[in-house]
Design a protein around this motif. Structure first.
Motif, short mmCIF file in Angstrom:
data_model
loop_
_atom_site.label_atom_id
_atom_site.label_comp_id
_atom_site.label_asym_id
_atom_site.label_seq_id
_atom_site.Cartn_x
_atom_site.Cartn_y
_atom_site.Cartn_z
N ASP A 192 1.02 -1.07 -0.03
CA ASP A 192 0.01 -0.18 -0.04
C ASP A 192 1.02 1.29 -0.14
O ASP A 192 1.46 1.59 1.09
N CYS A 204 0.23 4.92 2.32
CA CYS A 204 -0.84 4.53 3.07
C CYS A 204 -1.61 5.08 3.79
O CYS A 204 -2.63 4.97 4.32
N GLY A 259 2.71 -1.71 4.35
CA GLY A 259 2.39 -0.13 4.26
C GLY A 259 3.31 0.79 4.19
O GLY A 259 4.13 0.71 4.97
#
Length: 284
Positions: A47, A50, A70
Motif C-alpha cells: 500500500d 498508506c 504499508g
C-alpha cells in the motif's frame, strides 16, 4: 501549541476521519481485487502512500499475516496506521516502511499487487510515477490506482441560505485549486485518463470500477464530522477562488452559534465516488 502544530494536528485528524468514511468502499474494492475477476489472490501487497492505514488493514484482514506492507513518507501517518492496525487486532500482520514513492526499497518484479490511492496526482511526474510502480510488479501482478471519481458532497441544492447550488461552485473552485497545485509542481502534463496511463506503463487487461461512499441521513457523528470537514476545507483552502458571498455562507454554516449551522440540519447526505483503475503486468 503553535499554529503550524495546530494545522498539522487538524490534518492528521482529518485523515483519520476520512479513513473511517472510506472503510466501506475500500473493503468492497479489496474484496473485488482479492476474490473477483481481476486476478488471483496476491501473496505480496504494498500500500503505497498508506496514510492512516485503511487499505493496508483491509488487505491484511482479507489475506492474513505476512502479505501486506504499508508505506508512507510521513512518520506521523505511519504511527496512526500502526495504531489503526492494533485496534483492528492486526498487530504483526503488516510490515511498515517509511519511504518516498520514488525511492521504495523494493526490487523490480517483486510484488503481486501495488495499491496507490490518491497518491500519484500529488507527484510532479504522474506518468513517471506510474511507470515506477508498474516495474515493481511480478508477471501477472496488478497495479491498483485509485484516482478520479466524483467529489464529495453533503448539501442539498437549495440550503435556504445564499445562492442555490453552492456545492457545484465548490466543485469548480476545487478544480481551479487542483490545476494551480499541478502548476506549482511543474511536472509534465497528463493529458489523458488514468486507464491510458496504465497502458502507457506497459500494463494490460486494464479495467476500471467505481465505488460509492455514502452516509445517509440522519447522519451519525462520523457523517457530521465529514460534512464539517468538507465545508471547513473549502473555506480554508479555496480562498479567493470562491466568491465573497459563498465564503460568508460557509462561515455561517460552520458557526455553532449560528441558526444556520450545518450541525443543526437533518437533511445532509455525504456521498462521493471513488474510481479504481487496475492494470496487469504482462506474462511472457
Amino acid at each position: 501549541m503553535t499554529i503550524d502544530q495546530q494545522l498539522a494536528e487538524s490534518w492528521l485528524t482529518s485523515l483519520e476521519t476520512s479513513a473511517r468514511f472510506d472503510a466501506g468502499w475500500v473493503a468492497e474494492a479489496v474484496a473485488w481485487l482479492v476474490d473477483g475477476p481481476t486476478g488471483p489472490a496476491p501473496q505480496r501487497v504494498i500500500d503505497v502512500g498508506c496514510g492512516a492505514g485503511g487499505a493496508a488493514c483491509a488487505f491484511a484482514g482479507a489475506l492474513g499475516p505476512g502479505v501486506v506492507t504499508g508505506c508512507d513518507r510521513d512518520p506521523r501517518l505511519l504511527a496512526i496506521a500502526r495504531r489503526r492496525a492494533s485496534d483492528a487486532g492486526l498487530d504483526g500482520h503488516i510490515r511498515w516502511l517509511g519511504a518516498r514513492v520514488d525511492a521504495l526499497p523494493l526490487d523490480a518484479g517483486s510484488v503481486d499487487l501495488v495499491w496507490a490511492s490518491g497518491v500519484v496526482h500529488h507527484l510532479p511526474d504522474q506518468q513517471g510515477a506510474i511507470d515506477t510502480l508498474a516495474r515493481l510488479l511480478r508477471p501477472g501482478g496488478r497495479l491498483a490506482l485509485v484516482e478520479g471519481g466524483l467529489p464529495l458532497r453533503c448539501l442539498p441544492f437549495d440550503i435556504g441560505l445564499g445562492r442555490v447550488g453552492l456545492e457545484s461552485r465548490l466543485d469548480e473552485a476545487r478544480s481551479l485549486w487542483f490545476a494551480d497545485m499541478r502548476d506549482e509542481l511543474r511536472g509534465p502534463a497528463l493529458p489523458y485518463g488514468w486507464p491510458e496511463a496504465l497502458r502507457r506503463a506497459g500494463l494490460v487487461d486494464v479495467r476500471a470500477r467505481s465505488f460509492l461512499a455514502e452516509l445517509a441521513p440522519p447522519l451519525d457523528d462520523l457523517g457530521r464530522q465529514m460534512a464539517e470537514r468538507h465545508l471547513t476545507s473549502a473555506l480554508n483552502e479555496l480562498g479567493d477562488r470562491l466568491a465573497a458571498d459563498d465564503r460568508d455562507t460557509l462561515t455561517r454554516l460552520l458557526d455553532p452559534d449560528d441558526p444556520a449551522h450545518v450541525g443543526r440540519r437533518d437533511d445532509l447526505m455525504v456521498t462521493a465516488v471513488r474510481t479504481l483503475n487496475v492494470g496487469t503486468a504482462p506474462v511472457a
